[in-house]
Write an enzyme that holds these catalytic residues in place. Structure first.
Site, PDB file in Angstrom:
ATOM      1  NE  ARG A 165       1.801  12.428   7.779  1.00 36.70           N
ATOM      2  CZ  ARG A 165       2.936  12.278   7.012  1.00 36.70           C
ATOM      3  NH1 ARG A 165       3.350  12.800   6.046  1.00 36.70           N
ATOM      4  NH2 ARG A 165       3.919  11.408   7.603  1.00 36.70           N
ATOM      5  CG  HIS A 205      -0.303  -0.270   2.576  1.00 38.64           C
ATOM      6  ND1 HIS A 205      -0.446  -1.455   3.238  1.00 38.64           N
ATOM      7  CD2 HIS A 205       0.440   0.630   3.327  1.00 38.64           C
ATOM      8  CE1 HIS A 205       0.170  -1.453   4.366  1.00 38.64           C
ATOM      9  NE2 HIS A 205       0.769  -0.224   4.524  1.00 38.64           N
ATOM     10  CD  GLU A 220      -1.777   2.999   6.682  1.00 35.74           C
ATOM     11  OE1 GLU A 220      -1.658   3.698   7.666  1.00 35.74           O
ATOM     12  OE2 GLU A 220      -1.022   1.964   5.979  1.00 35.74           O
ATOM     13  CG  ASN A 265      -1.879  13.094  11.700  1.00 36.73           C
ATOM     14  OD1 ASN A 265      -1.573  12.018  12.265  1.00 36.73           O
ATOM     15  ND2 ASN A 265      -1.253  13.361  10.329  1.00 36.73           N
ATOM     16  CD  GLU A 296      -0.302   8.961 -16.373  1.00 38.68           C
ATOM     17  OE1 GLU A 296      -0.421   9.061 -17.433  1.00 38.68           O
ATOM     18  OE2 GLU A 296       0.538   8.448 -15.468  1.00 38.68           O
ATOM     19  CG  HIS A 315       0.975  10.749 -11.543  1.00 36.87           C
ATOM     20  ND1 HIS A 315       2.137  11.432 -12.265  1.00 36.87           N
ATOM     21  CD2 HIS A 315       0.823   9.559 -12.016  1.00 36.87           C
ATOM     22  CE1 HIS A 315       2.540  10.504 -13.106  1.00 36.87           C
ATOM     23  NE2 HIS A 315       1.816   9.318 -13.120  1.00 36.87           N
TER      24      HIS A 315
END
Length: 434
Positions: free
Chosen positions: A179, A175, A226, A230, A292, A244
């Site tokens: 953030r 993965h 993932e 925060n 993309e 990208h």
């Protein structure tokens, strides 16, 4: 290694980096381990946890201290010397000679000054050995064993052997982590506009963050995203280094129309890629991450690319081939637009996720911001992986070992450009998913 009348004793171990035990000058005070802020130990035997291992400290005389490594639970891996040690024959020869000399000097000195040493040795295991003979004989055995182990390491633990192990390791891109400022908003965009599924979500209130995993299939077989939110932070700097993510779709134009209808932002309309025939388009998610869209037939891995910019393409290719065990799938130079790309991965582009490295002519450094975090890759052995990364020029930012609470073994590193990767134990990862 024991030193006479020195206040500093340094222990070199194959399983941890070198560390020091400092003896206080005041008689009867405790001994302070390197990196500790205080120590209140008595001169009696004690256990002290240092660098992830437990060391047993025993005073033998005014000037000497005996230290051994006590094996911990199964979550702590034994010495790497049983797997491979990264050294050349010259270094091994020097090390074995120095070790033999130090042990020999200490043995001769012990018979004159340390009459209680024999009994002290019998109460412990010096470097994992169980002495059953007097110390003078045992010292010879240890000296021979040390030299033998070094000699064996010099002949069997070569960079070529490590490289072969890396190639044979069962690795897969698991993965990508980054953030976002509004988790619910991003989940809504990815599920409604990009057709992803919310696979799982976990909140860690004590650490003040929440994770959400999204993708086009189960985590145990496909590459997923993932997302990290925060608490209280709604904006991040993506920087100029991150490029990208790539998503393979069967009809780019149709997908773009759907995204527009949902209020998404299209930054490049559908059309052939510059210098090629593949139909592509670019969009942005609510946090500004670019995606993309690549027009392809059905594929087992729709989330197919992560593009990062690097300052020296040849250096990066060499690192990812040797340290990460990736294959250079293809390389394309575009002098008209002054950039070169290299596709790296563990399988063909149309069937697996790949890392797209981009070099822009004359640009050697990029501002990375604080939004993009890392890629996670599965491995059969995080300990060997960490040694290989060190050998081939990477920097370990988290030594291999289990994560607190879930016991999943990981190690983290930086590539030559500072891009972070986390390697995760394959077996532990499956257990975590279960």
């Amino acid at each position: 290694v024991f030193t006479k009348k020195k206040k500093l004793i340094t222990i070199f171990s194959s399983s941890v980096s070198s560390l020091s035990l400092q003896r206080k000058t005041t008689q009867g005070q405790g001994r302070k381990g390197k990196g500790e802020t205080s120590a209140t130990a008595s001169p009696q035997n004690q256990e002290r946890k240092l660098c992830g291992k437990v060391f047993w400290i025993s005073p033998l005389s005014e000037d000497f201290y005996m230290v051994r490594i006590i094996p911990m639970a199964a979550s702590i891996r034994p010495s790497l010397s049983s797997s491979f040690r990264l050294c050349n024959s010259t270094a091994a020869s020097r090390s074995s000679t120095a070790a033999a000399a130090s042990l020999s000097s200490f043995a001769s000195l012990s018979s004159k000054r340390l009459p209680s040493l024999s009994s002290a040795i019998r109460q412990s295991e010096l470097f994992g050995l169980k002495p059953s003979k007097p110390w003078r004989q045992e010292c010879t055995s240890i000296r021979v064993a040390a030299a033998g182990n070094m000699a064996q390491a010099s002949t069997t633990a070569t960079p070529e052997n490590v490289l072969e192990w890396v190639k044979q390791d069962k690795r897969r891109m698991l993965h990508v982590v980054y953030r976002v400022g509004d988790l619910d908003r991003t989940i809504k965009f990815y599920t409604e506009c990009l057709g992803m599924k919310l696979l799982r979500k976990r909140d860690i209130p004590e650490e003040r963050y929440t994770n959400a995993f999204l993708g086009y299939g189960p985590e145990d077989s496909q590459f997923v995203i993932e997302l990290t939110y925060n608490y209280g932070i709604d904006n991040y700097d993506i920087g100029a280094g991150f490029g990208h993510f790539g998503i393979a779709v069967e009809d780019v134009a149709k997908t773009v129309e759907l995204i527009k209808a949902k209020g998404g932002k299209v930054t490049r309309e559908p059309g052939p890629v510059k210098g090629g025939s593949t139909v592509i388009a670019f969009i942005e998610d609510p946090d500004g991450y670019k995606f993309e869209l690549l027009e392809r037939g059905p594929t087992p891995e729709p989330l197919c690319q992560v593009m990062l910019r690097v300052g020296d393409l040849d250096r990066s290719i060499n690192f990812y081939e040797k340290a990460f065990g990736m294959e250079l799938l293809r390389q394309r130079d575009n002098p008209e637009y002054k950039y070169t790309i290299a596709m790296m991965g563990y399988g063909p582009e149309d069937k697996s996720t790949v890392l797209e490295l981009t070099y822009n002519y004359g640009v050697t450094e990029y501002e990375k911001g604080n939004a993009y975090a890392q890629i996670a890759i599965g491995t059969d052995d995080v300990y060997k992986t960490a040694e290989a990364v060190k050998l081939f020029g990477g920097k370990i930012t988290r030594e291999p070992g289990p994560l607190p609470g879930i016991n999943t073994k990981i190690t983290a590193c930086l590539d030559p450009d500072g891009w972070k990767t986390v390697f995760v134990d394959n077996t532990d990862f499956i257990k975590e998913l279960e």
